[in-house]
Motif scaffolding. Structure first.
Motif, short mmCIF file in Angstrom:
data_model
loop_
_atom_site.label_atom_id
_atom_site.label_comp_id
_atom_site.label_asym_id
_atom_site.label_seq_id
_atom_site.Cartn_x
_atom_site.Cartn_y
_atom_site.Cartn_z
N UNK A 131 -5.37 3.28 4.32
CA UNK A 131 -6.19 3.53 3.14
C UNK A 131 -6.61 2.20 2.52
N UNK A 132 -7.89 1.86 2.64
CA UNK A 132 -8.42 0.63 2.06
C UNK A 132 -9.32 0.90 0.86
N UNK A 133 -9.20 2.09 0.27
CA UNK A 133 -10.06 2.41 -0.87
C UNK A 133 -9.79 1.50 -2.06
N UNK A 134 -8.61 0.89 -2.13
CA UNK A 134 -8.31 -0.06 -3.21
C UNK A 134 -8.93 -1.42 -2.95
N UNK A 135 -9.55 -1.60 -1.78
CA UNK A 135 -10.14 -2.90 -1.42
C UNK A 135 -11.61 -2.73 -1.00
N UNK A 171 -16.24 6.46 -3.41
CA UNK A 171 -14.81 6.50 -3.70
C UNK A 171 -14.05 6.96 -2.47
N UNK A 172 -12.76 7.21 -2.64
CA UNK A 172 -11.92 7.55 -1.49
C UNK A 172 -12.37 8.83 -0.81
N UNK A 173 -13.13 9.66 -1.52
CA UNK A 173 -13.61 10.90 -0.92
C UNK A 173 -14.85 10.73 -0.08
N UNK A 174 -15.24 9.50 0.24
CA UNK A 174 -16.49 9.28 0.95
C UNK A 174 -16.39 9.63 2.43
N UNK A 175 -15.19 9.77 2.96
CA UNK A 175 -15.08 10.19 4.35
C UNK A 175 -13.74 10.86 4.63
N UNK A 176 -13.73 11.64 5.70
CA UNK A 176 -12.52 12.27 6.22
C UNK A 176 -12.30 11.69 7.61
N UNK A 226 -16.87 2.03 1.90
CA UNK A 226 -15.72 1.14 1.75
C UNK A 226 -14.97 1.04 3.08
N UNK A 227 -14.24 -0.06 3.31
CA UNK A 227 -13.67 -0.29 4.64
C UNK A 227 -12.81 0.86 5.13
N UNK A 228 -13.01 1.19 6.39
CA UNK A 228 -12.24 2.22 7.08
C UNK A 228 -11.21 1.50 7.95
N UNK A 229 -9.94 1.74 7.72
CA UNK A 229 -8.90 0.99 8.41
C UNK A 229 -8.02 1.86 9.28
#
Length: 256
Positions: free
Chosen positions: A73-77, A112-117, A165-168
């Motif tokens: 989870x890179x949603x904080x970055x 935000x974090x909900x931008x992808x699954x 946002x970056x997908x890790x």
């Protein structure tokens, strides 16, 4: 690989007026986080009018099973790659405020974090378990036979104009080299040459400190990273950057 699950219309008229996926300013980070396990982070600017998926092929070590990939989870970055860019500016540029950290982020929205699954597809056959909208185009398996025994990370993305946002993720790899998924499929068809707009960032054992040697196309950073970004980045090693820009052979990238 910047591969998007876009169905290709069969008719000429359908292809002329098909909805396009526009991708630019792609950033990818990779390193071996521990022996046999590679970390990967991916971000880009995206414009699409429909819900789609991006598929990243992974050279998985055999026998990993359905839980072999760990998503990070890179949603904080959300500014991770902007911060990477800043590391490559000389001291004089940083003192003056530097260059724009991301050429178009001022006009794009960071989801935000909900931008992808995210999900992991262990084999080609397992795509049948996904919604048809999010399956890998068969043309890619025909064009790149080595993907026949790869695994696949699938990120379902919402429509709109965004900086994703970056997908890790981390995965057990079959190769000692660092892998970058840079094959392009944007319109449901494979082209032997493609237009690249990529910044590849990586950390490798042969470059351990600022000022170490480099290979063709490599530029080491002027300073060390200031964060670990959920453990993907080694704060004690400089980053290396390689730019891929222009029309180039449509293939993945490996770094020894």
């Amino acid at each position: 690989m910047c591969c998007f699950t876009v169905l290709t219309p069969l008719s000429l008229v359908g292809r002329l007026f098909a909805k396009r996926v526009h991708v630019s300013h792609t950033n990818v980070f990779a390193r071996m986080v521990r022996p046999g396990v590679q970390g990967l982070a991916y971000s880009m600017n995206l414009r699409t009018s429909q819900e789609i998926a991006m598929v990243l092929p992974l050279p998985m070590a055999p026998g990993g099973g359905e839980d072999a990939v760990s998503f990070v989870d890179l949603s904080a970055h959300p500014q991770m790659f902007s911060e990477f860019h800043y590391l490559f500016e000389p001291e004089v540029m940083r003192a003056k405020g530097g260059l724009s950290l991301a050429r178009s982020q001022s006009t794009l929205v960071v989801h935000d974090i909900g931008s992808f699954i995210a999900s992991y597809v262990p084999t080609r056959a397992d795509f049948a378990r996904l919604d048809p909208r999010f399956r890998m185009p068969e043309v890619l398996f025909e064009a790149v036979p080595r993907y026949a025994d790869y695994g696949f990370a699938v990120f379902q993305l919402k429509p709109g104009t965004v900086t994703v946002h970056p997908m890790g993720l981390t995965f057990p790899t079959r190769d000692h080299r660092v892998f970058f998924p840079t094959v392009h499929v944007h319109d449901g068809r494979f082209h032997t040459r493609a237009k690249f707009d990529h910044a590849l960032y990586y950390q490798v054992p042969r470059i351990t400190k600022i000022g170490d040697g480099q290979a063709d196309g490599e530029v080491p950073s002027f300073q060390l990273p200031r964060a670990s970004y959920a453990g993907l980045v080694d704060e004690t090693r400089p980053l290396v950057r390689r730019i891929l820009r222009g029309t180039l052979p449509n293939d993945d990238t490996w770094v020894s």
